[in-house]
Motif scaffolding. Structure first.
Motif, PDB file in Angstrom:
ATOM      1  N   ALA A 220      37.207 -64.846  34.576  1.00 22.27           N
ATOM      2  CA  ALA A 220      36.943 -65.905  34.070  1.00 22.27           C
ATOM      3  C   ALA A 220      35.642 -66.761  34.558  1.00 22.27           C
ATOM      4  O   ALA A 220      35.559 -67.970  34.035  1.00 22.27           O
ATOM      5  CB  ALA A 220      38.282 -67.204  33.943  1.00 22.27           C
ATOM      6  N   ARG A 221      34.950 -66.249  35.174  1.00 20.73           N
ATOM      7  CA  ARG A 221      33.719 -66.906  35.765  1.00 20.73           C
ATOM      8  C   ARG A 221      32.694 -66.559  34.949  1.00 20.73           C
ATOM      9  O   ARG A 221      32.499 -65.447  34.265  1.00 20.73           O
ATOM     10  CB  ARG A 221      33.513 -66.460  37.135  1.00 20.73           C
ATOM     11  N   PRO A 222      31.559 -67.637  35.108  1.00 23.44           N
ATOM     12  CA  PRO A 222      30.392 -67.062  34.081  1.00 23.44           C
ATOM     13  C   PRO A 222      29.705 -65.927  34.318  1.00 23.44           C
ATOM     14  O   PRO A 222      29.650 -65.557  35.761  1.00 23.44           O
ATOM     15  CB  PRO A 222      29.620 -68.295  34.110  1.00 23.44           C
ATOM     16  N   VAL A 223      29.354 -65.067  33.508  1.00 24.38           N
ATOM     17  CA  VAL A 223      28.435 -63.477  34.006  1.00 24.38           C
ATOM     18  C   VAL A 223      27.643 -63.307  32.650  1.00 24.38           C
ATOM     19  O   VAL A 223      27.815 -63.745  31.492  1.00 24.38           O
ATOM     20  CB  VAL A 223      29.771 -62.670  34.004  1.00 24.38           C
ATOM     21  N   ARG A 224      26.516 -62.849  33.180  1.00 25.52           N
ATOM     22  CA  ARG A 224      25.384 -62.536  32.027  1.00 25.52           C
ATOM     23  C   ARG A 224      25.853 -61.339  31.251  1.00 25.52           C
ATOM     24  O   ARG A 224      26.060 -60.251  32.137  1.00 25.52           O
ATOM     25  CB  ARG A 224      24.179 -62.515  32.596  1.00 25.52           C
ATOM     26  N   PHE A 225      25.840 -61.385  30.000  1.00 25.60           N
ATOM     27  CA  PHE A 225      26.152 -60.013  29.402  1.00 25.60           C
ATOM     28  C   PHE A 225      24.905 -59.371  29.023  1.00 25.60           C
ATOM     29  O   PHE A 225      23.929 -59.605  28.636  1.00 25.60           O
ATOM     30  CB  PHE A 225      26.733 -60.271  27.897  1.00 25.60           C
ATOM     31  N   ASN A 226      24.833 -57.926  29.427  1.00 27.67           N
ATOM     32  CA  ASN A 226      23.675 -57.196  29.291  1.00 27.67           C
ATOM     33  C   ASN A 226      24.137 -56.104  28.094  1.00 27.67           C
ATOM     34  O   ASN A 226      24.993 -55.483  27.934  1.00 27.67           O
ATOM     35  CB  ASN A 226      23.257 -56.437  30.334  1.00 27.67           C
ATOM     36  N   VAL A 227      23.034 -55.806  27.182  1.00 30.00           N
ATOM     37  CA  VAL A 227      22.827 -54.827  26.102  1.00 30.00           C
ATOM     38  C   VAL A 227      22.924 -53.662  26.477  1.00 30.00           C
ATOM     39  O   VAL A 227      22.099 -53.221  27.531  1.00 30.00           O
ATOM     40  CB  VAL A 227      22.034 -55.271  25.176  1.00 30.00           C
ATOM     41  N   VAL A 228      23.777 -52.901  25.766  1.00 31.47           N
ATOM     42  CA  VAL A 228      23.754 -51.291  26.130  1.00 31.47           C
ATOM     43  C   VAL A 228      22.428 -50.665  25.417  1.00 31.47           C
ATOM     44  O   VAL A 228      22.268 -51.322  24.245  1.00 31.47           O
ATOM     45  CB  VAL A 228      24.948 -50.701  25.363  1.00 31.47           C
TER      46      VAL A 228
END
Length: 265
Positions: A220-228
Motif C-alpha cells: 500500500a505504499r506509493p510506487v512508480r508504475f513502469n510500462v511493459v
C-alpha cells in the motif's frame, strides 16, 4: 458514416501496435473518421507529447481523445490550445484546450466529445450536466455526435449512454484497459460499448510491469508504475456504422487484435 475507434494506446508497444495495424484496419473497414484515445501514449504510459500527436495524425487518425492522465506530461500545456483535433475531457474546470471537436465529412458534420467520469476518479465537474449542455448545443450544429467516456465504473458509462440515448450517435468507454463484451445499440438508437480496451503490451498488469503493481497491492505504499516495453501486444477497437438519415447507430462491432494475428490485406 462509419467510425473506427481505437482504445487507450499505452506506451511504446502501444504506439508500435497502432502503427503496424492502423493502415490495414482502415483499408479493411474504410472508416470516414478514425478516433484514437492517446492519454497513455508516452513511453512512461502517462500523457501525450506533441511529437506523438503529430505521429498519430500522420497515420491517418482524425481525432485524439484523452482522459485523467491528460495533464501528466507538462508539455501538453504548450500545444493543446493549438491542436483542435486533440481533445481533453470537457468537464475539467478552467482547463486549456477543448472538450470537443467537429469533423467535416462529405458535407456532414461529426462532433467528437471527450468526457471523464467521477466514480473512483477525481471529482471534477458533473459529466452528466456538462454532456447535456454540450449535446443540446451541438445537436443544432452537427449530424452525428460521438462520445469517448473515460471512466472507471461500468455503471457510470452505461448510465451516461442511457441518459443520452437517441440524442447522441454513440458512446464508447475507455480507461479500464479491458474490453467489455456488451457492444449494443440502445433502444433509441445510440451505440454503446462499456470499454474498447487498450492498445498496448499484454504482459504485466494492464500494460504495466507486474512487480510495481503487485508491490502497491501488497504494501500500500506509493510506487512508480513502469510500462511493459517488449513482448506481445493487443489492439482494442470498435467499428460503428451510423445512419445518414437520423444519425442513429445501425451497427457496432468490437474487436481485439493480437500482435501475432495475421495482418489483413
Amino acid at each position: 458514416m462509419r467510425i473506427l475507434f481505437i482504445g487507450d494506446v499505452v506506451g511504446d508497444r502501444g504506439m508500435e501496435m497502432l502503427e503496424s495495424r492502423i493502415s490495414s484496419l482502415k483499408q479493411q473497414y474504410k472508416p470516414q473518421v478514425t478516433i484514437v484515445n492517446g492519454e497513455n501514449s508516452t513511453s512512461q504510459g502517462r500523457g501525450i507529447t506533441k511529437a506523438i500527436f503529430k505521429k498519430m495524425m500522420g497515420m491517418g487518425v482524425d481525432v485524439v481523445t484523452l482522459g485523467n492522465h491528460a495533464w501528466n506530461n507538462e508539455e501538453i500545456y504548450q500545444f493543446i490550445d493549438d491542436t483542435p483535433k486533440l481533445i481533453r475531457p470537457a468537464n475539467y474546470p478552467d482547463a486549456p484546450g477543448n472538450g470537443y471537436t467537429i469533423v467535416n465529412v462529405n458535407n456532414t458534420k461529426l462532433a467528437v466529445i471527450n468526457i471523464q467520469g467521477r466514480v473512483f476518479l477525481d471529482t471534477i465537474d458533473n459529466p452528466f450536466v456538462v454532456l447535456q449542455q454540450l449535446v443540446d448545443k451541438l445537436q443544432k450544429e452537427v449530424d452525428y455526435i460521438f462520445v469517448d467516456c473515460h471512466a472507471e465504473a461500468t455503471s457510470e458509462k452505461m448510465a451516461m449512454a442511457t441518459f443520452l440515448d437517441g440524442k447522441i450517435s454513440a458512446l464508447v468507454g475507455t480507461h479500464t484497459h479491458v474490453q467489455t463484451n456488451d457492444a449494443q445499440i440502445l433502444p433509441h438508437g445510440t451505440a454503446f460499448l462499456s470499454d474498447a480496451g487498450m492498445t498496448g503490451p499484454i504482459g504485466g498488469v494492464l500494460g504495466m510491469q507486474a512487480e510495481s503493481v503487485l508491490s502497491r497491492f501488497l504494501n500500500a505504499r506509493p510506487v512508480r508504475f513502469n510500462v511493459v516495453s517488449s513482448g506481445a501486444a493487443v489492439l482494442g477497437a470498435c467499428v460503428i456504422d451510423l445512419s445518414d438519415k437520423d444519425g442513429h447507430a445501425l451497427k457496432i462491432k468490437n474487436m481485439v487484435i493480437k500482435s501475432d494475428d495475421p495482418i489483413e490485406n
